[in-house]
Enzyme design. Structure first.
Site, PDB file in Angstrom:
ATOM      1  N   ASN A   1       0.797  -1.241   0.000  1.00 52.83           N
ATOM      2  CA  ASN A   1       0.000   0.000   0.000  1.00 52.83           C
ATOM      3  C   ASN A   1       0.824   1.283   0.000  1.00 52.83           C
ATOM      4  O   ASN A   1       0.327   2.336  -0.383  1.00 52.83           O
ATOM      5  CB  ASN A   1      -1.025  -0.008   1.147  1.00 52.83           C
ATOM      6  CG  ASN A   1      -0.379  -0.035   2.497  1.00 52.83           C
ATOM      7  OD1 ASN A   1       0.799  -0.378   2.623  1.00 52.83           O
ATOM      8  ND2 ASN A   1      -1.120   0.311   3.522  1.00 52.83           N
TER       9      ASN A   1
ATOM     10  N   GLU B   1       5.894  -3.805  11.667  1.00 51.09           N
ATOM     11  CA  GLU B   1       4.668  -3.011  11.694  1.00 51.09           C
ATOM     12  C   GLU B   1       3.629  -3.822  10.957  1.00 51.09           C
ATOM     13  O   GLU B   1       3.695  -3.979   9.740  1.00 51.09           O
ATOM     14  CB  GLU B   1       4.888  -1.659  10.997  1.00 51.09           C
ATOM     15  CG  GLU B   1       5.830  -0.740  11.745  1.00 51.09           C
ATOM     16  CD  GLU B   1       5.295  -0.261  13.094  1.00 51.09           C
ATOM     17  OE1 GLU B   1       4.081  -0.308  13.311  1.00 51.09           O
ATOM     18  OE2 GLU B   1       6.122   0.141  13.932  1.00 51.09           O
TER      19      GLU B   1
ATOM     20  N   CYS C   1      -3.014   0.648   7.048  1.00 55.58           N
ATOM     21  CA  CYS C   1      -2.998  -0.045   8.337  1.00 55.58           C
ATOM     22  C   CYS C   1      -3.654   0.831   9.386  1.00 55.58           C
ATOM     23  O   CYS C   1      -4.246   0.334  10.330  1.00 55.58           O
ATOM     24  CB  CYS C   1      -1.572  -0.402   8.740  1.00 55.58           C
ATOM     25  SG  CYS C   1      -0.528   1.019   8.853  1.00 55.58           S
TER      26      CYS C   1
HETATM   27  N1  LIG Z   1       1.375  -1.477  10.575  1.00 50.12           N
HETATM   28  C1  LIG Z   1       1.728  -0.960   9.432  1.00 50.12           C
HETATM   29  O1  LIG Z   1       2.512  -0.026   9.361  1.00 50.12           O
HETATM   30  C2  LIG Z   1       1.169  -1.501   8.160  1.00 50.12           C
HETATM   31  C3  LIG Z   1       0.578  -2.738   8.085  1.00 50.12           C
HETATM   32  N2  LIG Z   1       0.098  -3.201   6.903  1.00 50.12           N
HETATM   33  C4  LIG Z   1      -0.561  -4.491   6.881  1.00 50.12           C
HETATM   34  O2  LIG Z   1      -0.141  -5.206   5.718  1.00 50.12           O
HETATM   35  C5  LIG Z   1      -1.195  -5.964   5.188  1.00 50.12           C
HETATM   36  C6  LIG Z   1      -1.381  -5.659   3.718  1.00 50.12           C
HETATM   37  O3  LIG Z   1      -0.170  -5.567   3.061  1.00 50.12           O
HETATM   38  P1  LIG Z   1       0.395  -6.782   2.198  1.00 50.12           P
HETATM   39  O4  LIG Z   1       1.442  -6.229   1.296  1.00 50.12           O
HETATM   40  O5  LIG Z   1      -0.724  -7.532   1.590  1.00 50.12           O
HETATM   41  O6  LIG Z   1       1.043  -7.650   3.355  1.00 50.12           O
HETATM   42  P2  LIG Z   1       1.841  -9.029   3.235  1.00 50.12           P
HETATM   43  O7  LIG Z   1       2.194  -9.390   4.631  1.00 50.12           O
HETATM   44  O8  LIG Z   1       1.139  -9.988   2.406  1.00 50.12           O
HETATM   45  O9  LIG Z   1       3.165  -8.642   2.418  1.00 50.12           O
HETATM   46  C7  LIG Z   1       4.078  -7.703   2.915  1.00 50.12           C
HETATM   47  C8  LIG Z   1       5.421  -7.953   2.299  1.00 50.12           C
HETATM   48  O10 LIG Z   1       5.923  -9.223   2.689  1.00 50.12           O
HETATM   49  C9  LIG Z   1       6.343  -9.954   1.557  1.00 50.12           C
HETATM   50  N3  LIG Z   1       6.257 -11.380   1.850  1.00 50.12           N
HETATM   51  C10 LIG Z   1       5.264 -12.258   1.575  1.00 50.12           C
HETATM   52  N4  LIG Z   1       5.583 -13.487   2.053  1.00 50.12           N
HETATM   53  C11 LIG Z   1       6.792 -13.373   2.632  1.00 50.12           C
HETATM   54  C12 LIG Z   1       7.654 -14.278   3.309  1.00 50.12           C
HETATM   55  N5  LIG Z   1       7.351 -15.549   3.504  1.00 50.12           N
HETATM   56  N6  LIG Z   1       8.816 -13.806   3.782  1.00 50.12           N
HETATM   57  C13 LIG Z   1       9.166 -12.521   3.613  1.00 50.12           C
HETATM   58  N7  LIG Z   1       8.408 -11.626   2.990  1.00 50.12           N
HETATM   59  C14 LIG Z   1       7.224 -12.036   2.508  1.00 50.12           C
HETATM   60  C15 LIG Z   1       5.421  -9.464   0.463  1.00 50.12           C
HETATM   61  O11 LIG Z   1       5.955  -9.769  -0.802  1.00 50.12           O
HETATM   62  P3  LIG Z   1       4.952 -10.172  -2.022  1.00 50.12           P
HETATM   63  O12 LIG Z   1       4.182  -8.961  -2.327  1.00 50.12           O
HETATM   64  O13 LIG Z   1       5.893 -10.577  -3.090  1.00 50.12           O
HETATM   65  O14 LIG Z   1       4.103 -11.297  -1.508  1.00 50.12           O
HETATM   66  C16 LIG Z   1       5.413  -7.975   0.771  1.00 50.12           C
HETATM   67  O15 LIG Z   1       6.594  -7.367   0.317  1.00 50.12           O
HETATM   68  C17 LIG Z   1      -2.391  -5.599   6.028  1.00 50.12           C
HETATM   69  O16 LIG Z   1      -2.594  -6.564   7.012  1.00 50.12           O
HETATM   70  C18 LIG Z   1      -2.001  -4.305   6.704  1.00 50.12           C
HETATM   71  O17 LIG Z   1      -2.625  -3.996   7.882  1.00 50.12           O
HETATM   72  C19 LIG Z   1       0.199  -2.485   5.770  1.00 50.12           C
HETATM   73  C20 LIG Z   1       0.781  -1.254   5.793  1.00 50.12           C
HETATM   74  C21 LIG Z   1       1.292  -0.666   6.993  1.00 50.12           C
HETATM   75  O1  LIG Z   2       0.837   1.515   5.569  1.00 53.03           O
HETATM   76  C1  LIG Z   2       0.050   2.209   6.158  1.00 53.03           C
HETATM   77  O2  LIG Z   2      -1.132   2.030   6.072  1.00 53.03           O
HETATM   78  C2  LIG Z   2       0.659   3.351   6.839  1.00 53.03           C
HETATM   79  O3  LIG Z   2       1.720   3.047   7.611  1.00 53.03           O
HETATM   80  C3  LIG Z   2      -0.278   4.365   7.288  1.00 53.03           C
HETATM   81  O4  LIG Z   2       0.231   5.540   6.870  1.00 53.03           O
HETATM   82  P1  LIG Z   2      -0.741   6.799   6.828  1.00 53.03           P
HETATM   83  O5  LIG Z   2      -1.428   6.848   8.132  1.00 53.03           O
HETATM   84  O6  LIG Z   2       0.189   7.936   6.606  1.00 53.03           O
HETATM   85  O7  LIG Z   2      -1.680   6.558   5.693  1.00 53.03           O
END
Ligand SMILES: NC(=O)C1=CN([C@@H]2O[C@H](COP(=O)(O)OP(=O)(O)OC[C@H]3O[C@@H](n4cnc5c(N)ncnc54)[C@H](OP(=O)(O)O)[C@@H]3O)[C@@H](O)[C@H]2O)C=CC1
Ligand SMILES: O=C(O)[C@H](O)COP(=O)(O)O
Length: 497
Positions: free
Chosen positions: A170, A265, A299
């Site tokens: 995202n 995170e 997130c």
């Molecule tokens: N707390 C925070 O700051 C944030 C949390 N999120 C959370 O992330 C989720 C959505 O994001 P999303 O990208 O779908 O999350 P994912 O956990 O699916 O993927 C995150 C990253 O991990 C990689 N990945 C996948 N499998 C593995 C593995 N086995 N080992 C190492 N890396 C791996 C992915 O690569 P690939 O794409 O190639 O699978 C991607 O780069 C939501 O749950 C959201 O809440 C999102 C943004 C911010």
């Molecule tokens: O990945 C996310 O969703 C972010 O860490 C949140 O960032 P934002 O609050 O600036 O949208």
């Protein structure tokens, strides 16, 4: 220099984007590529290299060697490189934003904002690093019982080595630089594994760092599916620190990673608690902004609204009327609501909506979906037995739970396995502070929707929402360790000033 020309070297003749290692753009020996599907058209938009384990090994080796020299590069010079990269990144915001629009359906204006914010983050990190890494600590021994003043302890922050950065789809640029810049200013080398959706935007961003002239091997970017090369990367013996943002994958990584510092995170279920005395117009605009920006794929999105019975009908009406103004359509047209990142994500969101419907939630709008595009939906009368009361949709659907006491709202918030952020709306600052103290989340916003920024604020999750704290200063500190040197005097010495 602005334009697309500087990016021609990052793609091969078959339009497959190359990976970045040893200061060069390369094709993988695997001969395989990974497709990136445009969430709007649902057609393949780009392809990236599927890197091999051997290529990862080489990247780690180069990162280790480059880091030794980088750690000896003066701090002000490291900062200079970062300022240069930030300027180049901002200069090329337009082509990078186009990738974000095509790969992750980010609305056009938000895509530009992400790149500009990233440039600012890199510059701020350079400045903050120069200040905080330039300071150390002097301790004298006689404050601890039994000691004379005969030992002087000098401690300073030194790099960890090779930092592995894994951001989510995202914010593929912003959440990559929020790891890259602190790692580099602190004297580490950096290996980036971008999310597959968002990888091409990330590769463009890496080219901006390349153009800034960082030493070869210091920064690398390996592409491939996380499910295929993820474990190999995160369990690689050459990695000295992992900074990960994403979903539950982070919990699995934490269990598998070795004895190295982790910054995680992860997901959230950010609650918005609304009291009777709240400014309801402010509440409604924050629920709409917090719940539906980037179609709820943040997130920090508001993911459950807990409103006192006496004001809930008014809140729902105000939110509904603001939602009616949200535009729904393509990211190119800068619509507020755009297709969610993938078909599987859309299916998951739909599953939560249907479960709530079957269990008696009322829909404030008609449920509508075309492909990956889901129209914004507010679900009223949600109860704790519904999945959507607890699970993170990562989409434009938001549940409202009616509460009869503040304690009920706090209880719901704290019963979640997540603890990222939360928010409370009230005109009574004393109540707000008490509620903030009672909420088990990394941050509580008073009278505003949750948000990570400004990027120098601490950002952390409790429970399944993460380990450690982000934010520029915390990330720099996290990517260092303390090194002490103790001067032992032959006899105690007390200065008279
Ligand atoms: N707390 C925070 O700051 C944030 C949390 N999120 C959370 O992330 C989720 C959505 O994001 P999303 O990208 O779908 O999350 P994912 O956990 O699916 O993927 C995150 C990253 O991990 C990689 N990945 C996948 N499998 C593995 C593995 N086995 N080992 C190492 N890396 C791996 C992915 O690569 P690939 O794409 O190639 O699978 C991607 O780069 C939501 O749950 C959201 O809440 C999102 C943004 C911010
Ligand atoms: O990945 C996310 O969703 C972010 O860490 C949140 O960032 P934002 O609050 O600036 O949208």
């Amino acid at each position: 220099m602005a334009g697309t020309d500087v990016f021609t070297e990052i793609v091969d003749g078959e339009q497959v984007y190359k990976y970045y290692a040893d200061g060069e753009w390369k094709k993988s020996a695997s001969g395989k590529s990974v497709s990136i599907v445009n969430p709007t058209t649902r057609q393949t938009q780009y392809k990236v290299q599927a890197c091999t384990q051997e290529e990862v090994n080489k990247v780690m080796e180069a990162a280790k060697t480059a880091q030794k020299l980088w750690a000896r590069t003066p701090l002000w010079k490291r900062a200079e490189h970062l300022h240069k990269a930030a300027a180049i990144l901002k200069e090329h915001r337009a082509p990078i934003a186009v990738c974000l629009v095509k790969e992750i359906a980010k609305p056009a204006k938000d895509a530009v904002t992400e790149v500009v914010r990233s440039g600012d983050l890199v510059s701020y990190t350079a400045e903050e690093g120069v200040r905080i890494l330039g300071e150390g600590k002097l301790l004298v021994s006689d404050s601890f019982p039994g000691n004379e003043r005969s030992k002087y302890c000098l401690s300073s922050k030194v790099p960890l080595g090779v930092v592995l950065a894994i951001p989510p789809f995202n914010y593929p640029v912003n959440l990559a630089v929020s790891k890259i810049a602190p790692a580099l200013i602190a004297g580490n080398s950096l290996v980036l594994k971008p999310p597959t959706q968002g990888a091409v935007a990330a590769l463009h961003m890496i080219q901006c760092f390349h153009l800034a002239g960082f030493p070869k091997g210091l920064i690398s970017c390996v592409t491939g599916k996380g499910s295929e090369i993820g474990d190999f990367l995160t369990m690689h013996p050459g990695v000295n620190c992992i900074s990960f943002t994403g979903g539950d994958t982070g919990i699995a990584i934490s269990k598998k990673a070795g004895m190295i510092p982790l910054q995680m995170e992860l997901g959230g279920k950010d609650a918005c608690i609304v009291l009777e005395d709240a400014d309801l117009d402010l509440v409604a605009s924050n629920i709409v902004k917090g719940g539906y920006s980037y179609s709820g794929q943040r997130c920090t999105a508001v993911k459950v609204v807990l409103v006192m019975e006496s004001v809930v009908d008014a809140v729902v009406e105000k939110v509904k009327s603001k939602m009616a103004k949200l535009s729904v359509g393509s990211p190119e047209d800068d619509c507020d609501i755009t297709p969610v990142v993938s078909e599987s994500s859309a299916n998951f969101i739909e599953g939560l909506v249907m479960d709530a419907k079957e269990k008696g939630a009322t829909f404030c709008q008609e449920y509508r979906r075309e492909g990956n595009l889901i129209w914004p939906l507010l679900l009223d009368h949600v109860r704790p037995d519904m999945r959507i009361a607890w699970e993170e949709p990562f989409g434009p659907v938001l549940p409202v739970i009616r509460i009869s006491s503040v304690e009920e709202g706090i209880h719901h918030c704290n019963a979640s396995n997540f603890g990222l952020q939360g928010c409370v709306f009230t005109r009574d600052i004393n109540k707000a502070i008490l509620i903030s103290d009672a909420m088990e989340t990394g941050t509580v916003q008073i009278n505003s929707a949750p948000a990570r920024g400004p990027d120098h604020f601490p950002f952390q999750g409790l429970k399944d929402s993460g380990i450690g704290s982000q934010g520029i200063t915390n990330s720099i500190n996290m990517m260092t360790k303390i090194k002490s040197t103790v001067i032992n005097l032959p006899s105690p010495s007390y200065t008279m000033g």
